[in-house]
Design a protein around this motif. Structure first.
Motif, PDB file in Angstrom:
ATOM      1  N   LEU A 232       0.820  -1.210   0.000  1.00  0.00           N
ATOM      2  CA  LEU A 232       0.000   0.000   0.000  1.00  0.00           C
ATOM      3  C   LEU A 232       0.853   1.258   0.000  1.00  0.00           C
ATOM      4  O   LEU A 232       0.508   2.260  -0.646  1.00  0.00           O
ATOM      5  N   ASP A 233       1.975   1.243   0.711  1.00  0.00           N
ATOM      6  CA  ASP A 233       2.888   2.394   0.694  1.00  0.00           C
ATOM      7  C   ASP A 233       3.411   2.641  -0.717  1.00  0.00           C
ATOM      8  O   ASP A 233       3.450   3.788  -1.191  1.00  0.00           O
ATOM      9  N   ILE A 234       3.826   1.571  -1.379  1.00  0.00           N
ATOM     10  CA  ILE A 234       4.356   1.709  -2.737  1.00  0.00           C
ATOM     11  C   ILE A 234       3.254   2.120  -3.708  1.00  0.00           C
ATOM     12  O   ILE A 234       3.456   2.985  -4.570  1.00  0.00           O
ATOM     13  N   ALA A 235       2.073   1.524  -3.581  1.00  0.00           N
ATOM     14  CA  ALA A 235       0.961   1.884  -4.461  1.00  0.00           C
ATOM     15  C   ALA A 235       0.562   3.342  -4.277  1.00  0.00           C
ATOM     16  O   ALA A 235       0.251   4.044  -5.249  1.00  0.00           O
ATOM     17  N   SER A 236       0.572   3.802  -3.039  1.00  0.00           N
ATOM     18  CA  SER A 236       0.235   5.201  -2.763  1.00  0.00           C
ATOM     19  C   SER A 236       1.255   6.137  -3.407  1.00  0.00           C
ATOM     20  O   SER A 236       0.901   7.178  -3.975  1.00  0.00           O
ATOM     21  N   LEU A 237       2.544   5.772  -3.323  1.00  0.00           N
ATOM     22  CA  LEU A 237       3.577   6.581  -3.971  1.00  0.00           C
ATOM     23  C   LEU A 237       3.369   6.601  -5.480  1.00  0.00           C
ATOM     24  O   LEU A 237       3.471   7.663  -6.125  1.00  0.00           O
ATOM     25  N   ASN A 238       3.065   5.452  -6.073  1.00  0.00           N
ATOM     26  CA  ASN A 238       2.841   5.405  -7.513  1.00  0.00           C
ATOM     27  C   ASN A 238       1.659   6.259  -7.941  1.00  0.00           C
ATOM     28  O   ASN A 238       1.701   6.944  -8.973  1.00  0.00           O
ATOM     29  N   ALA A 239       0.596   6.226  -7.145  1.00  0.00           N
ATOM     30  CA  ALA A 239      -0.569   7.046  -7.467  1.00  0.00           C
ATOM     31  C   ALA A 239      -0.216   8.531  -7.425  1.00  0.00           C
ATOM     32  O   ALA A 239      -0.604   9.317  -8.313  1.00  0.00           O
ATOM     33  N   GLU A 240       0.523   8.945  -6.400  1.00  0.00           N
ATOM     34  CA  GLU A 240       0.932  10.344  -6.277  1.00  0.00           C
ATOM     35  C   GLU A 240       1.890  10.735  -7.405  1.00  0.00           C
ATOM     36  O   GLU A 240       1.765  11.810  -8.003  1.00  0.00           O
ATOM     37  N   LEU A 241       2.828   9.855  -7.706  1.00  0.00           N
ATOM     38  CA  LEU A 241       3.814  10.131  -8.751  1.00  0.00           C
ATOM     39  C   LEU A 241       3.143  10.362 -10.097  1.00  0.00           C
ATOM     40  O   LEU A 241       3.599  11.182 -10.899  1.00  0.00           O
ATOM     41  N   ASN A 242       2.054   9.658 -10.344  1.00  0.00           N
ATOM     42  CA  ASN A 242       1.386   9.750 -11.637  1.00  0.00           C
ATOM     43  C   ASN A 242       0.133  10.614 -11.629  1.00  0.00           C
ATOM     44  O   ASN A 242      -0.648  10.601 -12.584  1.00  0.00           O
ATOM     45  N   GLY A 243      -0.048  11.374 -10.538  1.00  0.00           N
ATOM     46  CA  GLY A 243      -1.075  12.406 -10.515  1.00  0.00           C
ATOM     47  C   GLY A 243      -2.483  11.945 -10.224  1.00  0.00           C
ATOM     48  O   GLY A 243      -3.441  12.647 -10.554  1.00  0.00           O
ATOM     49  N   PHE A 244      -2.659  10.791  -9.564  1.00  0.00           N
ATOM     50  CA  PHE A 244      -4.004  10.313  -9.225  1.00  0.00           C
ATOM     51  C   PHE A 244      -4.375  10.748  -7.813  1.00  0.00           C
ATOM     52  O   PHE A 244      -3.644  10.472  -6.859  1.00  0.00           O
ATOM     53  N   GLU A 245      -5.522  11.404  -7.690  1.00  0.00           N
ATOM     54  CA  GLU A 245      -5.994  11.866  -6.385  1.00  0.00           C
ATOM     55  C   GLU A 245      -7.312  11.221  -5.986  1.00  0.00           C
ATOM     56  O   GLU A 245      -7.898  11.598  -4.968  1.00  0.00           O
ATOM     57  N   ASN A 246      -7.796  10.271  -6.788  1.00  0.00           N
ATOM     58  CA  ASN A 246      -9.105   9.665  -6.529  1.00  0.00           C
ATOM     59  C   ASN A 246      -9.009   8.211  -6.086  1.00  0.00           C
ATOM     60  O   ASN A 246      -9.938   7.429  -6.272  1.00  0.00           O
ATOM     61  N   ILE A 247      -7.854   7.829  -5.501  1.00  0.00           N
ATOM     62  CA  ILE A 247      -7.667   6.451  -5.036  1.00  0.00           C
ATOM     63  C   ILE A 247      -7.470   6.452  -3.521  1.00  0.00           C
ATOM     64  O   ILE A 247      -6.630   7.179  -2.997  1.00  0.00           O
ATOM     65  N   GLU A 248      -8.242   5.630  -2.840  1.00  0.00           N
ATOM     66  CA  GLU A 248      -8.124   5.458  -1.386  1.00  0.00           C
ATOM     67  C   GLU A 248      -7.551   4.079  -1.107  1.00  0.00           C
ATOM     68  O   GLU A 248      -8.017   3.078  -1.665  1.00  0.00           O
TER      69      GLU A 248
END
Length: 524
Positions: free
Chosen positions: A202-218
């Motif tokens: 989850l830590d890595i997935a959260s970083l990937n989401a932030e890195l690629n500009g996604f703000e709609n993932i919980e």
């Protein structure tokens, strides 16, 4: 969801963009042959290409430095990394756990994460991201750890290609891993919930989401459906930890692929419970394995799971794509963890796998796709739920990247035809899908074909044998004449009873609509 290291991730994004760290740039660095070798876990051709590049230029480019460090997993000089990541810096890279901590006396910087570009084409167009994951065995030089977070693998690509990308309010990614499916879903879902049993994932997935500009993932921690116990979603996608692993002492249980259950029980659990979390009209798509025993075939086993569910109204479509003998299956997944063939460890694990299969009477393992759909209360109900379990072994039609759109077309065709009586279907006009051709085979000297096949160029590349009557009907489906009118003309031409011909051909027309070989005129 905002990542706590948002500023550092923004700096990394800026540096990767400035360096041109893309899939095409990497291919340009070392060429297609080295690319292919990397897919076989061989990096020597890529290293030789980078050495030639440095010799020609007299220096290393930022892209080459990032590729050598994060893709090939090799140490680089601190000065080169500082040049490649001017905004993030070496200290920032260490804080993001991309590299090991360094001091002024270190002569090289070592990676502790894999970071590479990823590009794709889906139903919404072309996209490209950067994906962080754990280092693989190529970089580590040994088998990966049981808490390993996998990057984009073959199963990930399969599921993302299958994903039906319709606009929805909510989506669930069950067992998100590095977050790749959650990000694909976030392209068409207003909000996405991504779960995993691994806090590191989850830590890595959260970083990937932030890195690629996604703000709609919980992101939520927990096993399978536990984090969403009372919730429903318009879409569920999952590449679950479906690998069948012996539950024996000394056999590694990798979080990214092993669900901790005996045999194929985890896939059975997902089949039993996914429907409970689908909103009306919702669709679940996931990958899975199922066992073959001497007494029960794999799809019969899956059918038994479906018969046990308490939700008989949910539509089901199961497609088996491959079957492996237990020997091949064991070898595949032992190698997947990074254990070297012919080593004592490999042989010990191989024996444990075969002992487990023998004990439980398993002879083969099937692999495939499962899709569940809850009927939409706002749409006219079909006479009975879809129950389609089939084997489609062999190559896909086209590239396989458009399977999501094809599955959507098949579902639409099925819904359209099941909601119409035979009389209504006969009064309808249809057209042949643009990827369908007719193949005819003749004996030398004969005027009439001995065999005719409808060949689907995309989707699953279906090959459907047809006879003279069906061939003529399909050939006349141009959106102008109704099915009834075509059958009337054929009956006169063939000197057969029109009603009997219509009764013979209508069920076959329905099957061609189910496969998106024929399409309703309104759908074109």
């Amino acid at each position: 969801m905002t990542h706590p290291q948002r500023d550092l991730i923004a700096a990394l994004r800026s540096d990767l963009t400035a360096a041109g760290f893309t899939v095409s740039a990497l291919s340009g660095l070392w060429g297609p042959d080295a690319d292919t070798a990397l897919h076989r876990n061989q990096r020597v051709p890529a290293l030789r290409a980078l050495a030639r590049l440095r010799s020609t230029l007299g220096r290393s480019t930022a892209t080459a430095t990032l590729a050598e460090l994060f893709v090939l997993g090799l140490p680089v000089a601190p000065a080169l990394l500082a040049e490649a990541l001017p905004s993030l810096g070496i200290q920032g890279a260490a804080e993001l756990r991309l590299i090991s901590s360094v001091d002024e006396h270190d002569e090289s910087v070592r990676p502790v994460a894999d970071l590479r570009p990823y590009s794709f084409i889906d139903q919404l167009g072309v996209g490209s991201w950067w994906i962080m994951s754990d280092l693989g065995e190529l970089s580590l030089g040994h088998a990966v750890g049981e808490d390993h977070v996998l990057g984009v693998g073959g199963a990930s690509l399969t599921l993302s290609g299958l994903m039906i990308q319709r606009t929805v309010d909510s989506a669930l990614d069950l067992g998100t891993g590095c977050g790749i499916q959650a990000m694909h879903a976030a392209r068409h879902a207003r909000r996405v919930v991504a779960t995993d049993i691994s806090a590191r994932a989850l830590d890595i997935a959260s970083l990937n989401a932030e890195l690629n500009g996604f703000e709609n993932i919980e992101f939520r921690l927990g096993s399978l459906f536990e984090p969403v116990a009372d919730e429903t979603f318009d879409q569920i996608v999952s590449n679950p930890p479906f690998v069948i692993t012996p539950r024996a002492e000394g056999v590694p249980s990798y979080e990214y692929r092993d669900g901790g259950m005996v045999g194929d029980a985890l896939v059975q659990h997902v089949v039993h419970h996914a429907g409970e979390h689908l909103a009306p009209g919702g669709i679940a798509q996931f990958l899975g394995n199922w066992e073959y025993t001497h007494a029960e075939a794999g799809l019969d086993r899956v059918q038994g799971w479906l018969d046990e569910t308490t939700d008989p109204v949910v539509d089901v479509w199961v497609i088996e794509r491959d079957v492996q003998h237990i020997d091949e299956y064991a070898e595949t997944w032992i190698r997947d963890g990074g254990t070297t063939p012919a080593s004592p460890q490999f042989d010990r694990l191989y024996g444990a796998w075969l002992n487990d299969f023998e004990h439980r009477g398993v002879e083969q393992v099937g692999f495939g796709y499962v899709m569940l759909r809850r009927p939409d209360a706002a749409s006219p109900a079909t006479p009975s739920p879809l129950r389609r379990l089939e084997q489609l072994h062999g190559p896909l039609g086209g590239s396989g990247s458009g399977l999501g759109a094809h599955l959507s077309d098949c579902l639409a065709g099925h819904d359209w035809q099941t909601r119409r009586s035979d009389a209504e279907l006969a009064a309808s006009t249809l057209v042949v899908a643009s990827d369908v051709t007719v193949e005819r085979h003749y004996w030398p000297g004969d005027d009439d074909p001995t065999a005719m096949i409808l060949r689907q160029g995309g989707g699953f590349g279906r090959q459907t044998p047809i006879d003279t009557g069906l061939a003529a009907l399909v050939g006349a489906c141009d959106g102008e004449l109704t099915i009834g009118a075509i059958c009337g003309a054929l009956a006169q031409l063939l000197s057969v009873d029109e009603t009997a011909l219509l009764d013979e051909l209508l069920p076959r027309v329905r099957a061609l609509l189910d496969d998106a070989i024929l399409l309703p005129t309104a759908e074109v």
